[in-house]
Scaffold this motif. Structure first.
Motif, PDB file in Angstrom:
ATOM      1  N   MET A 107       0.825  -1.200   0.000  1.00  0.00           N
ATOM      2  CA  MET A 107       0.000   0.000   0.000  1.00  0.00           C
ATOM      3  C   MET A 107       0.863   1.256   0.000  1.00  0.00           C
ATOM      4  SD  MET A 107      -2.969  -1.264  -0.246  1.00  0.00           S
ATOM      5  CE  MET A 107      -3.864   0.285  -0.169  1.00  0.00           C
ATOM      6  N   GLY A 108       1.994   1.209   0.693  1.00  0.00           N
ATOM      7  CA  GLY A 108       2.903   2.353   0.691  1.00  0.00           C
ATOM      8  C   GLY A 108       3.462   2.631  -0.694  1.00  0.00           C
ATOM      9  N   GLN A 109       3.809   1.566  -1.436  1.00  0.00           N
ATOM     10  CA  GLN A 109       4.319   1.736  -2.793  1.00  0.00           C
ATOM     11  C   GLN A 109       3.233   2.278  -3.720  1.00  0.00           C
ATOM     12  OE1 GLN A 109       7.461   1.484  -3.572  1.00  0.00           O
ATOM     13  NE2 GLN A 109       7.996   0.795  -1.516  1.00  0.00           N
ATOM     14  N   LEU A 110       2.001   1.829  -3.545  1.00  0.00           N
ATOM     15  CA  LEU A 110       0.886   2.337  -4.347  1.00  0.00           C
ATOM     16  C   LEU A 110       0.714   3.842  -4.159  1.00  0.00           C
ATOM     17  CD1 LEU A 110      -2.066  -0.234  -4.141  1.00  0.00           C
ATOM     18  CD2 LEU A 110      -1.141   0.799  -6.213  1.00  0.00           C
ATOM     19  N   LYS A 111       0.754   4.289  -2.910  1.00  0.00           N
ATOM     20  CA  LYS A 111       0.568   5.709  -2.622  1.00  0.00           C
ATOM     21  C   LYS A 111       1.735   6.546  -3.158  1.00  0.00           C
ATOM     22  CE  LYS A 111      -2.275   4.811   1.464  1.00  0.00           C
ATOM     23  NZ  LYS A 111      -2.353   4.820   2.941  1.00  0.00           N
ATOM     24  N   GLN A 154      15.595   3.909  -8.561  1.00  0.00           N
ATOM     25  CA  GLN A 154      14.268   4.513  -8.708  1.00  0.00           C
ATOM     26  C   GLN A 154      14.402   5.800  -9.502  1.00  0.00           C
ATOM     27  OE1 GLN A 154      11.848   2.871  -4.789  1.00  0.00           O
ATOM     28  NE2 GLN A 154      12.015   5.040  -5.155  1.00  0.00           N
ATOM     29  N   ASP A 155      13.508   5.990 -10.458  1.00  0.00           N
ATOM     30  CA  ASP A 155      13.629   7.146 -11.334  1.00  0.00           C
ATOM     31  C   ASP A 155      12.240   7.600 -11.767  1.00  0.00           C
ATOM     32  OD1 ASP A 155      14.768   9.130 -12.894  1.00  0.00           O
ATOM     33  OD2 ASP A 155      16.226   7.790 -13.812  1.00  0.00           O
ATOM     34  N   LEU A 156      12.201   8.787 -12.368  1.00  0.00           N
ATOM     35  CA  LEU A 156      10.968   9.331 -12.926  1.00  0.00           C
ATOM     36  C   LEU A 156      11.162   9.538 -14.420  1.00  0.00           C
ATOM     37  CD1 LEU A 156      10.068  12.039 -10.246  1.00  0.00           C
ATOM     38  CD2 LEU A 156       9.166   9.724 -10.451  1.00  0.00           C
ATOM     39  N   ALA A 157      10.162   9.176 -15.198  1.00  0.00           N
ATOM     40  CA  ALA A 157      10.236   9.338 -16.646  1.00  0.00           C
ATOM     41  C   ALA A 157       9.053  10.168 -17.116  1.00  0.00           C
ATOM     42  CB  ALA A 157      10.222   7.980 -17.338  1.00  0.00           C
ATOM     43  N   GLY A 164       3.689  -2.875 -12.469  1.00  0.00           N
ATOM     44  CA  GLY A 164       3.390  -3.813 -11.400  1.00  0.00           C
ATOM     45  C   GLY A 164       2.099  -3.434 -10.697  1.00  0.00           C
ATOM     46  N   ALA A 165       1.609  -4.343  -9.867  1.00  0.00           N
ATOM     47  CA  ALA A 165       0.362  -4.084  -9.152  1.00  0.00           C
ATOM     48  C   ALA A 165       0.477  -2.891  -8.217  1.00  0.00           C
ATOM     49  CB  ALA A 165      -0.049  -5.328  -8.360  1.00  0.00           C
ATOM     50  N   ASP A 166       1.711  -2.523  -7.833  1.00  0.00           N
ATOM     51  CA  ASP A 166       1.922  -1.377  -6.953  1.00  0.00           C
ATOM     52  C   ASP A 166       2.061  -0.071  -7.714  1.00  0.00           C
ATOM     53  OD1 ASP A 166       4.382  -1.686  -8.122  1.00  0.00           O
ATOM     54  OD2 ASP A 166       5.493  -2.005  -6.250  1.00  0.00           O
ATOM     55  N   GLY A 167       1.875  -0.102  -9.046  1.00  0.00           N
ATOM     56  CA  GLY A 167       1.900   1.120  -9.842  1.00  0.00           C
ATOM     57  C   GLY A 167       3.257   1.475 -10.412  1.00  0.00           C
ATOM     58  N   TRP A 168       4.303   0.748 -10.047  1.00  0.00           N
ATOM     59  CA  TRP A 168       5.647   1.052 -10.538  1.00  0.00           C
ATOM     60  C   TRP A 168       5.937   0.249 -11.798  1.00  0.00           C
ATOM     61  CZ3 TRP A 168       9.457   4.290  -8.355  1.00  0.00           C
ATOM     62  CH2 TRP A 168       9.071   4.931  -7.155  1.00  0.00           C
ATOM     63  N   LEU A 169       6.615   0.879 -12.757  1.00  0.00           N
ATOM     64  CA  LEU A 169       7.065   0.194 -13.960  1.00  0.00           C
ATOM     65  C   LEU A 169       8.446  -0.392 -13.671  1.00  0.00           C
ATOM     66  CD1 LEU A 169       6.509  -0.456 -16.952  1.00  0.00           C
ATOM     67  CD2 LEU A 169       7.705   1.670 -17.539  1.00  0.00           C
ATOM     68  N   ASN A 170       8.515  -1.713 -13.581  1.00  0.00           N
ATOM     69  CA  ASN A 170       9.759  -2.401 -13.241  1.00  0.00           C
ATOM     70  C   ASN A 170      10.480  -2.827 -14.517  1.00  0.00           C
ATOM     71  OD1 ASN A 170       9.331  -2.361 -10.351  1.00  0.00           O
ATOM     72  ND2 ASN A 170       7.746  -3.903 -10.687  1.00  0.00           N
ATOM     73  N   VAL A 171      11.658  -2.252 -14.745  1.00  0.00           N
ATOM     74  CA  VAL A 171      12.443  -2.541 -15.945  1.00  0.00           C
ATOM     75  C   VAL A 171      13.708  -3.287 -15.530  1.00  0.00           C
ATOM     76  CG1 VAL A 171      13.580  -1.581 -17.976  1.00  0.00           C
ATOM     77  CG2 VAL A 171      11.559  -0.436 -17.026  1.00  0.00           C
ATOM     78  N   ILE A 189      14.605   0.572 -12.087  1.00  0.00           N
ATOM     79  CA  ILE A 189      15.530  -0.125 -12.979  1.00  0.00           C
ATOM     80  C   ILE A 189      16.326  -1.131 -12.154  1.00  0.00           C
ATOM     81  CG2 ILE A 189      17.443   0.119 -14.606  1.00  0.00           C
ATOM     82  CD1 ILE A 189      16.612   3.012 -15.015  1.00  0.00           C
ATOM     83  N   TYR A 190      16.245  -2.401 -12.556  1.00  0.00           N
ATOM     84  CA  TYR A 190      16.962  -3.471 -11.872  1.00  0.00           C
ATOM     85  C   TYR A 190      18.150  -3.888 -12.735  1.00  0.00           C
ATOM     86  CZ  TYR A 190      12.755  -3.977  -8.976  1.00  0.00           C
ATOM     87  OH  TYR A 190      11.694  -3.756  -8.125  1.00  0.00           O
ATOM     88  N   LEU A 191      19.339  -3.781 -12.162  1.00  0.00           N
ATOM     89  CA  LEU A 191      20.566  -4.159 -12.856  1.00  0.00           C
ATOM     90  C   LEU A 191      21.083  -5.473 -12.284  1.00  0.00           C
ATOM     91  CD1 LEU A 191      22.305  -0.671 -12.834  1.00  0.00           C
ATOM     92  CD2 LEU A 191      21.203  -1.770 -14.789  1.00  0.00           C
ATOM     93  N   PRO A 192      21.668  -6.352 -13.125  1.00  0.00           N
ATOM     94  CA  PRO A 192      22.213  -7.606 -12.597  1.00  0.00           C
ATOM     95  C   PRO A 192      23.356  -7.337 -11.639  1.00  0.00           C
ATOM     96  CG  PRO A 192      22.860  -7.279 -14.893  1.00  0.00           C
ATOM     97  CD  PRO A 192      21.861  -6.213 -14.575  1.00  0.00           C
TER      98      PRO A 192
END
Length: 337
Positions: free
Chosen positions: A150-154, A257-260, A323-330, A248-251
């Protein structure tokens, strides 16, 4: 993805709703294959040894607790002492959805000397004692996971619109329905509420021509966006948000975390290629001033387990594949040379 449509918004709201729902449904129905082995040395002496390993095809939006806490054999044990580790022994975070954990495994595997096809299922070990709490960040409880979700959604709601009025304006039962929709893997229940805070792929146009019959097919490209731009009377479209919240997830690297912005300064849609070239130029090089040919990228993006075309528009991705929390996970995998 191209066989189902295009990332460009269509003029007709009914058609847009259809394609938006289609891609949301496709990503929702995604699953991850898991092989879960219980650490034998931590099993109670009188436990059933036949349960040391089991396989499951789990919804990618579920959490670990949705996989193991529903097992009847779990009731006699102490779930607060449970934790998972990957093949290399690294503890896995309880508050990450299974799809995020699996995609993170995919890009981690891209650095390893192995066949190009990643072996499935993802092999996990369930430990029943001595959790490394300093690495897990939070307890393996439903309340802790729900609070994080819920915190990530907000936070995503604020970053998109500049305020949290859409989330805080929901009734308590509606906020709970978001979580229950994830737990029960109920698409209709989740999106009944999530559609109130998630932008559409295009704003409504008051005077839009009806598209030809052929364009309503799943295998045809809907018409391109109107060059006149979005209607000023509609502020709910993905191309009108303040920013798109992106992770953005890097190996073997940090999570960034970023804004586009949904659009570039010239008004054209902001693409995944634009975004990654600006943020990770070493892996996604830009066009050299002395060349007409852009170098091939050294890496590739994965979103919701899908190898994503670089010309995909950020706004469209955020409305259909976040994602379900509203974040675009790349997730960034590295090409093997």
């Amino acid at each position: 993805m191209s066989q189902y449509g295009t990332t460009r918004p269509a003029k007709d709201r009914g058609l847009v709703d259809y394609h938006t729902t289609l891609f949301r449904r496709l990503t929702w129905e995604g699953t991850v294959p898991l092989e879960i082995r219980i650490e034998a040395s931590e099993l109670p002496a009188d436990s059933e040894r036949g349960l040391e390993c089991y396989f499951i095809q789990a919804p990618l939006r579920n959490f670990f607790m949705d996989v193991v806490f529903h097992e009847s054999s779990a009731q006699a044990m102490k779930p607060n002492d449970w934790w998972f580790s990957s093949e290399d022994g690294s503890p896995l975070k309880w508050h990450w959805p299974l799809g995020v954990i699996y995609d993170n495994h995919l890009i981690w595997s891209s650095l390893r000397p192995q066949p190009s096809q990643v072996q499935a299922p993802l092999k996990l070990t369930l430990h029943l004692a001595s959790p490394p709490n300093e690495k897990l960040l939070m307890s393996p409880s439903e309340e802790a996971c729900k609070s994080s979700f819920m915190g990530q959604l907000k936070e995503a709601d604020f970053l998109r619109w500049g305020n949290t009025k859409r989330m805080t304006g929901l009734r308590k039962q509606d906020q709970d329905a978001l979580w229950e929709g994830i737990k029960e893997h109920n698409f209709e229940e989740y999106w009944r509420v999530a559609s109130k805070v998630t932008p559409y792929t295009t704003p409504t146009r008051s005077q839009s021509p009806v598209p030809p019959q052929s364009s309503t097919s799943m295998v045809n490209r809907p018409p391109s966006t109107d060059p006149a731009g979005p209607s000023t009377t509609d502020r709910e479209g993905a191309y009108n948000v303040r920013s798109v919240p992106v992770r953005i997830y890097l190996p073997e690297g940090p999570v960034l975390q970023d804004l586009a912005p949904p659009n570039l300064e010239d008004g054209s849609p902001h693409t995944l290629d634009n975004f990654l070239t600006a943020r990770i130029p070493l892996l996604f090089p830009s066009l050299p001033a002395t060349s007409r040919t852009k170098p091939n990228p050294l890496a590739y993006p994965i979103i919701q387990g899908i190898l994503t075309p670089l010309d995909s528009e950020i706004a469209w991705l955020s409305a259909t594949m976040a994602g379900a929390d509203g974040w675009l996970n790349v997730f960034i995998g590295v090409h093997k040379r």
